[in-house]
Design an enzyme around this catalytic site. Structure first.
Site, short mmCIF file in Angstrom:
data_model
loop_
_atom_site.label_atom_id
_atom_site.label_comp_id
_atom_site.label_asym_id
_atom_site.label_seq_id
_atom_site.Cartn_x
_atom_site.Cartn_y
_atom_site.Cartn_z
N ASP A 186 0.82 -1.23 0.00
CA ASP A 186 0.00 0.00 0.00
C ASP A 186 0.85 1.26 0.00
OD1 ASP A 186 1.09 -0.05 2.50
OD2 ASP A 186 -0.82 -0.09 3.58
N GLU A 224 3.17 2.16 2.11
CA GLU A 224 3.74 2.59 3.39
C GLU A 224 5.21 2.17 3.44
OE1 GLU A 224 1.33 0.90 6.47
OE2 GLU A 224 -0.30 2.33 6.14
N ARG A 258 10.03 27.30 10.28
CA ARG A 258 9.68 28.72 10.07
C ARG A 258 8.26 29.06 10.54
NH1 ARG A 258 11.54 29.59 4.01
NH2 ARG A 258 11.09 27.36 3.93
N GLN A 259 7.41 28.07 10.70
CA GLN A 259 6.09 28.34 11.30
C GLN A 259 6.29 28.16 12.81
OE1 GLN A 259 3.09 29.22 9.73
NE2 GLN A 259 1.82 29.14 11.53
N ASP A 301 18.18 40.39 5.56
CA ASP A 301 17.35 41.02 6.60
C ASP A 301 18.10 40.97 7.93
OD1 ASP A 301 17.01 38.37 7.58
OD2 ASP A 301 15.24 38.12 6.30
N LYS A 349 14.35 43.50 4.65
CA LYS A 349 13.35 42.78 3.85
C LYS A 349 12.01 42.79 4.56
CE LYS A 349 13.06 38.17 4.15
NZ LYS A 349 13.47 36.77 4.01
N ARG A 379 8.44 40.58 4.27
CA ARG A 379 7.78 39.45 3.61
C ARG A 379 6.29 39.72 3.54
NH1 ARG A 379 8.69 34.85 1.62
NH2 ARG A 379 10.86 34.67 2.26
N ASP A 416 22.42 33.67 3.60
CA ASP A 416 21.17 33.50 4.34
C ASP A 416 21.14 32.07 4.89
OD1 ASP A 416 18.72 34.21 5.36
OD2 ASP A 416 17.76 34.59 3.42
C1 R5P Z 1 13.55 33.81 6.24
O1 R5P Z 1 13.60 34.74 7.04
C2 R5P Z 1 14.75 33.06 5.82
O2 R5P Z 1 15.88 33.48 6.50
C3 R5P Z 1 14.99 33.20 4.32
O3 R5P Z 1 15.30 34.54 4.03
C4 R5P Z 1 13.80 32.77 3.55
O4 R5P Z 1 13.37 31.52 3.98
C5 R5P Z 1 14.10 32.74 2.07
O5 R5P Z 1 12.95 32.35 1.39
P1 R5P Z 1 12.81 32.62 -0.16
O6 R5P Z 1 14.02 32.07 -0.84
O7 R5P Z 1 11.54 31.89 -0.54
O8 R5P Z 1 12.67 34.10 -0.36
#
Ligand code: R5P
Length: 281
Positions: free
Chosen positions: A34, A36, A86-87, A158, A181, A183, A207
Site C-alpha cells: 500500500d 507505506e 519557520r512556522q 534582513d 526585507k 515578507r 542566508d
Molecule cells: C527567512 O527569514 C529566511 O531566513 C529566508 O530569508 C527565507 O526563507 C528565504 O525564502 P525565499 O528564498 O523563498 O525568499
C-alpha cells in the site's frame, strides 16, 4: 557506535561517520504494497547517531520509524535541515505552531538533538530532550575565501540573518552589512532601498535558507541597479522550491552555493565537520 541515516541524508551521514571515525550502519528501506514505508536498521550498537535532514514530509515519517527501530540503543539525533521551523508562531487564529508539533514527536526515544542553523534557535525549547543548534557560518566563510571572489562585501537580506552574515565574514575580515526585507507572503518579498556601498563591489548575499529564491532575486535586482560588480549567494539550506535555483541563475547570480544539509548539485560546503565536533562534546 554506528551512524545511520534516512534515505535523503546518506551523503552527509557518511561524512559525519568519517569525521567521528564510526562505521555506517545499514538501513534497509522498502515499501509495503500500500506504499507505506518499511524500515529495518539491523545490527545496531548500544549507541547510535541518526543523521536525518527533513526536506519533505516523507522524511519525517521515515525518521519517526527509524527512531522507533532504535529502541534499546542510546540515540543522538542530528537534524541538519529541520523542516517546519519557520512556522514558529501562531500568526493567525487556527494555525498550528508547526515546529512545536514536529519537535515533540521527534523527541520521543532520543537522548539528545543537534540542529544546524535552525531558522530560530528559540524553538529548541519545543524539544523535550537536550537540544543544541550549531552554526556553519565559519565553514561558509572558509569556502567563499577559496572561490577567488575578491574582497567581497557580505550582505544579509534582513536583520534576522545579520548575526549569521557576521559569522561568515568575521574570520576572513570582510565587510558585512544587512538589508531590510519585508515578507508579504510565502512567495512575495520587498527590500527597502538602503545605502550599503555596493558600487563596484563583489557582493555575496548569505542566508540560512534559500527557498523560492524570491528574497535573493529581489535583493539582487536592487544591488545591480546600485552598481554592484558581481552578485553571488551562499546559504546553509538549499531548499530551492519551485525552480528556486534556476530563478537565481536567471537573475544573474555569479554563483550560488549551499551546504550538504540538503543534498544538491550546488552543495559545495559540508556541515559534517561541525556536526562531528558537536557530537564529540
Ligand atoms: C527567512 O527569514 C529566511 O531566513 C529566508 O530569508 C527565507 O526563507 C528565504 O525564502 P525565499 O528564498 O523563498 O525568499
Amino acid at each position: 557506535m554506528k551512524v545511520i541515516y534516512t534515505d535523503k541524508s546518506q551523503i552527509i551521514a557518511s561524512r559525519v561517520a568519517e569525521n567521528i571515525g564510526a562505521p555506517l550502519g545499514e538501513v534497509k528501506l522498502s515499501r509495503f504494497p500500500d506504499n507505506e514505508l518499511y524500515i529495518r536498521a539491523a545490527d545496531l550498537d548500544d549507541r547510535t547517531v541518526i543523521v536525518s535532514s527533513l526536506p519533505d514530509a516523507e522524511s519525517i515519517v521515515e525518521l519517526l520509524l527509524l527512531i522507533d527501530a532504535c529502541e534499546g540503543s542510546e540515540v543522538a539525533l542530528v537534524i541538519p535541515y529541520m523542516a517546519y521551523a519557520r512556522q514558529d508562531k501562531r500568526f493567525n487564529a487556527g494555525e498550528p505552531i508547526s515546529i512545536r508539533a514536529i519537535a515533540a514527536a521527534l523527541s520521543r526515544g532520543v537522548e539528545r538533538i543537534i540542529t544546524v542553523n535552525i531558522h530560530e534557535p528559540e524553538v529548541l525549547k519545543y524539544f523535550s530532550v537536550p537540544a543544541e543548534n550549531i552554526s556553519i557560518a565559519p565553514a561558509i566563510g572558509e569556502y567563499l575565501a577559496g572561490t577567488g571572489i575578491e574582497d567581497p562585501l557580505i550582505l544579509a537580506p534582513d536583520d534576522g540573518a545579520w548575526a549569521f552574515a557576521k559569522g561568515v565574514a568575521a574570520a576572513q575580515g570582510w565587510d558585512c552589512n544587512y538589508l531590510n526585507k519585508t515578507r508579504h507572503s510565502g512567495f512575495e518579498v520587498s527590500i527597502e532601498e538602503k545605502e550599503v556601498g555596493v558600487l563596484g563591489r563583489n557582493v555575496i548575499i548569505v542566508d540560512d535558507i534559500i527557498s523560492t529564491g524570491g528574497t535573493l532575486a529581489t535583493a539582487a535586482k536592487m544591488l545591480a541597479a546600485e552598481g554592484a560588480e558581481s552578485i553571488s549567494a551562499a546559504c546553509v539550506h538549499g531548499v530551492f522550491s519551485g525552480g528556486g535555483y534556476a530563478r537565481l541563475m536567471a537573475a544573474g547570480f555569479r554563483c550560488v552555493a549551499s551546504s550538504d544539509t540538503i543534498e544538491r548539485g550546488c552543495s559545495l560546503i559540508s556541515a559534517a565537520p561541525a556536526i562531528a565536533e558537536a557530537l564529540r562534546r
